[in-house]
Motif scaffolding. Structure first.
Motif, mmCIF file in Angstrom:
data_model
loop_
_atom_site.group_PDB
_atom_site.id
_atom_site.type_symbol
_atom_site.label_atom_id
_atom_site.label_comp_id
_atom_site.label_asym_id
_atom_site.label_seq_id
_atom_site.Cartn_x
_atom_site.Cartn_y
_atom_site.Cartn_z
ATOM 1 N N LEU A 297 0.739 -1.525 0.160
ATOM 2 C CA LEU A 297 -0.306 0.236 0.734
ATOM 3 C C LEU A 297 0.807 1.196 -0.333
ATOM 4 N N ARG B 189 1.477 13.929 7.251
ATOM 5 C CA ARG B 189 2.369 14.394 8.216
ATOM 6 C C ARG B 189 3.431 14.673 7.881
ATOM 7 N N GLN C 187 -8.121 8.386 -2.257
ATOM 8 C CA GLN C 187 -7.379 7.783 -1.568
ATOM 9 C C GLN C 187 -8.255 7.885 -0.063
ATOM 10 N N THR D 46 -7.160 2.608 4.091
ATOM 11 C CA THR D 46 -6.413 1.418 3.229
ATOM 12 C C THR D 46 -7.439 0.068 3.272
ATOM 13 N N ALA E 118 -7.963 1.104 0.012
ATOM 14 C CA ALA E 118 -6.422 0.684 -1.581
ATOM 15 C C ALA E 118 -6.222 -0.650 -1.272
ATOM 16 N N THR F 37 -8.044 -2.143 8.678
ATOM 17 C CA THR F 37 -8.078 -3.171 10.457
ATOM 18 C C THR F 37 -10.069 -3.332 10.722
ATOM 19 N N GLY G 211 6.068 2.060 11.517
ATOM 20 C CA GLY G 211 5.823 2.911 10.123
ATOM 21 C C GLY G 211 5.925 4.255 10.529
HETATM 22 C C1 UD1 Z 1 -2.286 1.798 9.973
HETATM 23 C C2 UD1 Z 1 -3.315 1.523 10.513
HETATM 24 C C3 UD1 Z 1 -2.342 1.126 11.764
HETATM 25 C C4 UD1 Z 1 -1.175 0.539 11.828
HETATM 26 C C5 UD1 Z 1 -0.274 1.546 11.129
HETATM 27 C C6 UD1 Z 1 0.907 0.743 11.315
HETATM 28 C C7 UD1 Z 1 -5.309 1.493 9.651
HETATM 29 C C8 UD1 Z 1 -6.904 1.435 8.818
HETATM 30 N N1 UD1 Z 1 -5.037 1.590 10.371
HETATM 31 O O1 UD1 Z 1 -2.343 3.172 10.100
HETATM 32 O O2 UD1 Z 1 -3.662 0.766 12.641
HETATM 33 O O3 UD1 Z 1 -0.822 0.461 13.442
HETATM 34 O O4 UD1 Z 1 -0.925 1.462 9.760
HETATM 35 O O5 UD1 Z 1 1.436 1.601 10.545
HETATM 36 O O6 UD1 Z 1 -4.859 0.120 9.276
HETATM 37 N N2 UD1 Z 1 -2.701 4.136 1.743
HETATM 38 C C9 UD1 Z 1 -2.947 3.704 1.005
HETATM 39 N N3 UD1 Z 1 -4.382 4.216 0.401
HETATM 40 C C10 UD1 Z 1 -5.033 4.691 1.181
HETATM 41 C C11 UD1 Z 1 -4.532 5.728 2.461
HETATM 42 C C12 UD1 Z 1 -3.447 4.656 3.221
HETATM 43 O O7 UD1 Z 1 -2.519 3.263 -0.265
HETATM 44 O O8 UD1 Z 1 -5.992 5.911 0.999
HETATM 45 C C13 UD1 Z 1 -1.303 3.504 2.234
HETATM 46 C C14 UD1 Z 1 -0.353 4.414 2.736
HETATM 47 O O9 UD1 Z 1 0.245 4.876 1.731
HETATM 48 C C15 UD1 Z 1 0.823 3.685 3.661
HETATM 49 C C16 UD1 Z 1 -0.714 2.570 4.154
HETATM 50 O O10 UD1 Z 1 -1.472 2.619 3.735
HETATM 51 O O11 UD1 Z 1 1.666 3.295 3.073
HETATM 52 C C17 UD1 Z 1 -1.050 3.064 5.498
HETATM 53 O O12 UD1 Z 1 -1.899 4.072 5.771
HETATM 54 P P1 UD1 Z 1 -1.399 5.423 6.937
HETATM 55 O O13 UD1 Z 1 -2.179 6.180 6.083
HETATM 56 O O14 UD1 Z 1 0.230 5.727 7.345
HETATM 57 O O15 UD1 Z 1 -1.652 4.286 7.798
HETATM 58 P P2 UD1 Z 1 -1.756 5.053 9.464
HETATM 59 O O16 UD1 Z 1 -2.221 6.260 10.376
HETATM 60 O O17 UD1 Z 1 -0.302 4.679 9.872
#
Ligand code: UD1
Ligand code: CA
Length: 460
Positions: A10, A17, A79, A82, A85, A203, A229
């Motif tokens: 993903l 941030r 976006q 997740t 995604a 999740t 992360g």
């Molecule tokens: C996510 C998890 C969280 C976990 C953490 C670990 C979810 C809802 N939460 O949170 O439980 O503890 O990772 O690092 O999954 N992305 C997409 N498309 C989207 C949104 C995100 O491809 O629409 C990708 C982002 O580029 C990233 C990854 O998914 O590489 C995680 O997304 P991010 O927004 O960083 O999630 P966290 O808030 O870190």
């Protein structure tokens, strides 16, 4: 038989941030975009396919992954979280059987051995979903793992939606999962965006699977550094530090001396032979360094190959170059791309070399510029030697054959060739080809007026 999953990475999020115009997964950790570390991991694991979900800065991300030709890309148009995604890969994945390993583009420090453990547990326990968790002293920002009275995982609560007591749970979700493909998309079809962030959470699929009595297991990683992360620049710096330590330890175990290891930065791809000594402040990437070489403080070596017993003296920069055995470069020298040095060559202080070759034993010991030149065996280029290789429109070549001696402060107006064994007197500007064994000299005639110095100064 061991599990050979499809792998989905993903990487479509904006990374708010990071406060950056660059997509988050392209920020560098040890000289490589962080997504390369995830792709290196995917390549090292058994896999049926590797797909990357891109969205924010998608074209840029695709472009940066050109070195991984077998990777396929999936576009996530908006976006929306997740879960969304993963869903964008449904067209491809739903045609596949077996399992999918979901990795995150912003979790770059995982070790192959640890993920192999996750895959093995998944297979051994016949799980529908296996997720990676770890315990953190400061779990802020991560999803918390919810376990029931029998310690079984029953869900994940995102930070934004967590109650005060849930926020105290130290066990967090690493965002790394292995799913049975059919069951994954079945659960995803039921995920909603009714939460504080209005996002579709991957999740939430966990809770849905548990409710449907599907087997979900949590695999706890003891080393929480691996699951870091990267959401902001502070975590980016932390990640780089963790990886630096790992890489440096590897080289030290292989017999490389690192003097001031905390301030030596080597990428994950360089190869360094034993008995090499690297001093503090050096940066080395995409390079190979032969045995017993020494890289003195504050030097940078990139995309280069160094033979054995090479000496790079303090503060030198070596880019896309090749250096033969027992050659010395620096202090404060600059080899620009396309420099090819033979054995026992000497490039001294404040010398710049560009797209030029030096045969064995050739020397340019002080303050020189050598561009677009071929320098023969045992040639000696005196102090202040310059190739005038650029006429404002085109670059021209200088050829200096074997055994030539060039006195200090001489210039070659290229294109020009100095024949083997010729001798250039100091202060000469060479404009035409010189046949072998010739002496060449071009100077204004010196005038000396006895006792004239005082008179001259008075006039002034
Ligand atoms: C996510 C998890 C969280 C976990 C953490 C670990 C979810 C809802 N939460 O949170 O439980 O503890 O990772 O690092 O999954 N992305 C997409 N498309 C989207 C949104 C995100 O491809 O629409 C990708 C982002 O580029 C990233 C990854 O998914 O590489 C995680 O997304 P991010 O927004 O960083 O999630 P966290 O808030 O870190
Ligand atoms: Ca994240």
């Amino acid at each position: 038989m061991s599990l050979t999953p499809h792998i989905l990475i993903l990487a479509a999020g904006k990374g708010k941030r990071m406060k950056s115009d660059l997509p988050k997964v392209l920020h560098e950790v040890l000289f490589q975009p962080m997504i390369h570390h995830v792709l290196d991991l995917a390549s090292a694991l058994p896999h049926s396919s590797v797909s990357v979900v891109v969205g924010h800065g998608g074209e840029e991300v695709k472009g940066a992954c050109g070195g991984y030709p077998l990777v396929q890309f999936v576009d996530q148009k908006e976006q929306r979280g997740t879960a969304d995604a993963v869903k964008s890969a449904e067209t491809f994945l739903s045609k596949q059987s077996g399992s999918v390993l979901v990795l995150s583009g912003d979790v770059p420090l995982l070790r192959k051995e640890s993920i192999q453990k996750l895959l093995d547990s998944h297979e051994k326990q016949n799980a529908v979903c296996s997720l990676v968790s770890t315990r953190l002293q400061n779990p802020k920002g991560y999803g918390r793992i919810l376990r029931d009275s029998s310690e079984a995982v029953y869900g994940i609560r995102e930070e934004a939606d967590a109650s005060e007591s849930e926020k105290k749970i130290p066990e967090v979700n690493a965002g790394i999962y292995c799913f049975e493909i059919k069951e994954l998309f079945n659960a995803l079809s039921k995920v909603s965006n009714q939460n504080r962030q209005g996002e579709f959470y991957l999740t939430d699929a966990i809770e849905i699977l548990v409710r449907e009595k599907k087997k979900v297991i949590g695999v706890l990683f003891e080393d929480s550094e691996e699951t870091l992360g990267i959401n902001d620049r502070i975590a980016l710096a932390q990640a780089e530090k963790v990886l630096q330590k790992r890489v440096n330890q590897f080289h030290m175990e292989n017999g490389v001396t690192l003097q001031g290891s905390d301030d030596i930065w080597i990428d994950t791809h360089s190869e360094i032979a034993s008995d090499v000594v690297i001093e503090s402040g050096c940066r080395i990437f995409k390079s190979k360094i032969g045995g017993a070489s020494r890289i003195e403080a504050q030097s940078r070596v990139q995309e280069s190959v160094l033979g054995s017993r090479v000496k790079i003296k303090q503060g030198s920069v070596i880019e896309e170059s090749k250096i033969g055995h027992e050659t010395t470069v620096g202090p404060y020298a600059h080899l620009r791309p396309g420099s090819i040095l033979g054995s026992q060559v000497k490039i001294g202080n404040f010398v710049e070399v560009k797209k030029s070759s030096f045969k064995d034993g050739a020397k340019a010991s002080h303050l020189s510029y050598i561009g677009d030149a071929e320098i023969g065996k045992d040639v000696n280029l005196g102090c202040g030697f310059i190739t005038c290789n650029y006429d404002g429109v085109k670059k021209h070549k200088t050829v200096i054959e074997d055994g030539v001696f060039v006195g200090s402060d001489s210039q070659m107006i290229a294109p020009v060739t100095l024949g083997a064994g010729s001798y250039v007197a100091s202060g000469t500007t060479v404009t035409r080809d010189v046949p072998p064994e010739s002496l060449v000299i071009s100077r204004g005639k010196q005038v000396t007026k006895l006792g004239y110095a005082k008179k001259f100064l008075k006039k002034k």
